[in-house]
Design a protein around this motif. Structure first.
Motif, short mmCIF file in Angstrom:
data_model
loop_
_atom_site.label_atom_id
_atom_site.label_comp_id
_atom_site.label_asym_id
_atom_site.label_seq_id
_atom_site.Cartn_x
_atom_site.Cartn_y
_atom_site.Cartn_z
N THR A 1 -40.63 -29.13 -32.30
CA THR A 1 -39.63 -28.09 -32.54
C THR A 1 -40.11 -27.22 -33.70
OG1 THR A 1 -38.41 -29.55 -34.05
CG2 THR A 1 -37.71 -29.52 -31.74
N GLY A 2 -39.53 -26.03 -33.80
CA GLY A 2 -39.92 -25.13 -34.87
C GLY A 2 -41.17 -24.34 -34.53
N LEU A 3 -41.64 -23.61 -35.52
CA LEU A 3 -42.81 -22.76 -35.34
C LEU A 3 -44.10 -23.56 -35.47
CD1 LEU A 3 -41.69 -19.74 -37.57
CD2 LEU A 3 -42.00 -19.69 -35.08
N PRO A 4 -45.15 -23.12 -34.82
CA PRO A 4 -46.47 -23.74 -35.07
C PRO A 4 -46.91 -23.48 -36.50
CG PRO A 4 -46.69 -21.79 -33.69
CD PRO A 4 -45.22 -22.05 -33.82
N LYS A 5 -47.99 -24.12 -36.92
CA LYS A 5 -48.37 -24.04 -38.33
C LYS A 5 -48.91 -22.67 -38.73
CE LYS A 5 -53.21 -25.57 -38.37
NZ LYS A 5 -54.14 -26.54 -38.98
N GLY A 6 -49.22 -21.83 -37.76
CA GLY A 6 -49.72 -20.50 -38.08
C GLY A 6 -49.77 -19.63 -36.85
N PRO A 7 -50.17 -18.37 -36.99
CA PRO A 7 -50.24 -17.44 -35.86
C PRO A 7 -51.26 -17.89 -34.83
CG PRO A 7 -50.39 -16.28 -37.98
CD PRO A 7 -50.57 -17.73 -38.27
N ILE A 8 -51.06 -17.40 -33.60
CA ILE A 8 -52.00 -17.71 -32.52
C ILE A 8 -52.76 -16.45 -32.09
CG2 ILE A 8 -50.65 -19.67 -31.70
CD1 ILE A 8 -49.59 -17.83 -29.45
N ALA A 9 -52.55 -15.35 -32.80
CA ALA A 9 -53.22 -14.08 -32.49
C ALA A 9 -52.88 -13.11 -33.60
CB ALA A 9 -52.76 -13.54 -31.14
N ASN A 10 -53.38 -11.90 -33.48
CA ASN A 10 -53.03 -10.82 -34.40
C ASN A 10 -52.01 -9.92 -33.71
OD1 ASN A 10 -54.93 -11.07 -36.83
ND2 ASN A 10 -56.33 -11.26 -35.10
N PRO A 11 -50.73 -10.04 -34.08
CA PRO A 11 -49.69 -9.27 -33.39
C PRO A 11 -49.70 -7.80 -33.78
CG PRO A 11 -48.72 -10.47 -35.22
CD PRO A 11 -50.17 -10.90 -35.13
N GLY A 12 -49.28 -6.96 -32.85
CA GLY A 12 -49.18 -5.53 -33.12
C GLY A 12 -47.88 -5.16 -33.79
N ARG A 13 -47.74 -3.89 -34.07
CA ARG A 13 -46.58 -3.40 -34.81
C ARG A 13 -45.25 -3.67 -34.09
NH1 ARG A 13 -50.78 0.08 -35.88
NH2 ARG A 13 -51.13 0.59 -38.09
N THR A 14 -45.22 -3.44 -32.78
CA THR A 14 -43.95 -3.59 -32.07
C THR A 14 -43.47 -5.04 -32.04
OG1 THR A 14 -45.09 -3.71 -29.94
CG2 THR A 14 -44.30 -1.54 -30.65
N SER A 15 -44.41 -5.98 -31.99
CA SER A 15 -44.02 -7.39 -32.00
C SER A 15 -43.50 -7.81 -33.37
CB SER A 15 -45.21 -8.27 -31.59
OG SER A 15 -45.53 -8.07 -30.24
N ILE A 16 -44.10 -7.29 -34.42
CA ILE A 16 -43.62 -7.59 -35.78
C ILE A 16 -42.23 -7.00 -35.98
CG2 ILE A 16 -44.05 -7.21 -38.23
CD1 ILE A 16 -47.06 -7.15 -37.53
N GLU A 17 -42.06 -5.76 -35.54
CA GLU A 17 -40.75 -5.12 -35.65
C GLU A 17 -39.71 -5.88 -34.84
OE1 GLU A 17 -42.43 -0.52 -36.15
OE2 GLU A 17 -41.77 -1.29 -34.21
N ALA A 18 -40.09 -6.38 -33.67
CA ALA A 18 -39.15 -7.11 -32.81
C ALA A 18 -38.67 -8.39 -33.48
CB ALA A 18 -39.82 -7.44 -31.48
N VAL A 19 -39.57 -9.09 -34.13
CA VAL A 19 -39.21 -10.34 -34.80
C VAL A 19 -38.32 -10.10 -36.02
CG1 VAL A 19 -40.20 -12.18 -36.21
CG2 VAL A 19 -41.17 -11.67 -33.96
N LEU A 20 -38.57 -9.01 -36.70
CA LEU A 20 -37.78 -8.71 -37.91
C LEU A 20 -36.47 -7.99 -37.59
CD1 LEU A 20 -40.66 -7.65 -40.32
CD2 LEU A 20 -39.40 -9.81 -40.25
N ARG A 21 -36.40 -7.39 -36.39
CA ARG A 21 -35.16 -6.73 -35.98
C ARG A 21 -34.88 -7.04 -34.50
NH1 ARG A 21 -37.76 -3.24 -39.27
NH2 ARG A 21 -38.71 -1.99 -37.61
N PRO A 22 -34.67 -8.33 -34.19
CA PRO A 22 -34.41 -8.70 -32.79
C PRO A 22 -33.03 -8.22 -32.34
CG PRO A 22 -34.09 -10.59 -34.23
CD PRO A 22 -34.65 -9.49 -35.09
N VAL A 23 -32.88 -8.04 -31.03
CA VAL A 23 -31.58 -7.62 -30.52
C VAL A 23 -30.66 -8.83 -30.44
CG1 VAL A 23 -32.57 -5.71 -29.22
CG2 VAL A 23 -32.29 -7.93 -28.13
#
Length: 323
Positions: free
Chosen positions: A260-282
């Motif tokens: 459960t929970g997040l993995p220990k770190g990223p699995i790729a280099n996310p783009g701007r829209t994915s970062i924005e989505a996580v910080l401002r999800p609907v």
């Protein structure tokens, strides 16, 4: 005698005027280039060495004349290292102005959204225009984008710009996160954004996918994101086959089917829209999603709805001969 002296002065004045005219004219009249060329100024090059190189490449007629005229007519601006375009017929004055202006030829190196760091390093090392070695960057530290570089620049310098872009964007976006964001730190934001990035290629879906994962994290459900199974196996490179049952059950710090929970770190280099989505999800009540067969996903609030959506997806795959 007096008239002779006047004549001599006039002749001298005319001679000096002619010399001045030729001196300045040789600086501003068209040069010998019969076609556009690319010209590289190395780091630390002197005016003398550049003049010699210009003569060798046929851009000017005389290196010594260029040096002399540059000293008196070229101004005090320094010549900047880089690669420049010298146009057909460029005068010596125009050439020096171009080299002093610093408007170099820029080449582009592109990092696509979701590219893992091991492939970023391979792309940098494969670029023959760049110099020096570079290590695999920390996963999630590179901002996907197209980056301008100059021939002869170091790979590390280009990577530094990629990482500075990510650091700056993340800091800016972190301050703009909304109340729906489940992540507690910028590092968590990059980790979740990398999963969102890998789960959907449709930018408009990302805030909803982020909302689903936020709901799962809040309720203690497993994220069950397939890309987190693959990352420990390939470091983000394509698996090239279906995931095995044994790999789904594998226990490690990344596999969200066994934790459960997040993995220990990223699995790729996310783009701007994915970062924005996580910080401002609907806002959403959805807990599940599955492919819809058209490149997107169908979302469901309940397991019953989700199972029906999965049944439809399997039927689509059977019709396609994939199962």
């Amino acid at each position: 005698m007096r008239r002779a002296g006047i004549v001599i002065l006039i002749v001298l004045a005319l001679g000096l005027a002619l010399l001045a005219y030729n001196f300045v004219g040789g600086w501003t009249r068209s040069g010998p280039l019969d076609h556009e060329i690319s010209f590289v100024v190395p780091d630390g090059a002197s005016v003398g060495s550049i003049a010699t190189k210009l003569e060798q490449e046929g851009a000017i007629g005389s290196a010594s004349a260029f040096r002399t005229r540059a000293r008196f007519l070229g101004g005090s601006a320094v010549i900047k290292a880089g690669e420049y375009t010298l146009p057909k017929g460029a005068s010596a004055a125009q050439i020096l102005s171009i080299l002093q202006g610093g408007k170099t030829i820029n080449y582009l190196l592109t990092v696509p959204e979701g590219m893992p760091s091991i492939l970023v390093q391979e792309r940098l090392m494969a670029n023959k225009d760049l110099t020096g070695d570079v290590a695999v960057p920390e996963e999630g530290s590179v901002m996907p984008d197209s980056y301008a570089y100059q021939k002869g620049e170091t790979r590390q310098a280009v990577l530094d710009r990629m990482q500075a872009a990510m650091k700056s964007f993340l800091a800016e976006q972190w301050e703009q996160r909304n109340g729906n964001a489940v992540v507690k730190t910028p590092a968590e934001a990059i980790t979740l954004a990398s999963i969102v990035e890998k789960e959907t290629s449709i930018p408009g879906e990302r805030p909803l996918v982020a909302g689903v994962y936020g709901n799962r994290l809040r309720t203690g459900m497993m994220l069950q994101a397939d890309p987190t199974i693959i990352y420990p196996i390939t470091k983000g490179k394509p698996l090239g086959r279906r995931i095995r049952k044994s790999e789904i059950a594998q226990v490690n710090d990344y596999n969200t089917y066994s934790m459960t929970g997040l993995p220990k770190g990223p699995i790729a280099n996310p783009g701007r829209t994915s970062i924005e989505a996580v910080l401002r999800p609907v806002p959403t009540k959805a807990l599940y999603f599955v492919a819809d067969g058209k490149g997107g996903h169908i979302f469901a609030d309940t397991l019953e709805q989700h199972n029906e959506n999965v049944r439809k997806w399997f039927e689509i795959r059977r019709q396609r001969g994939e199962m």
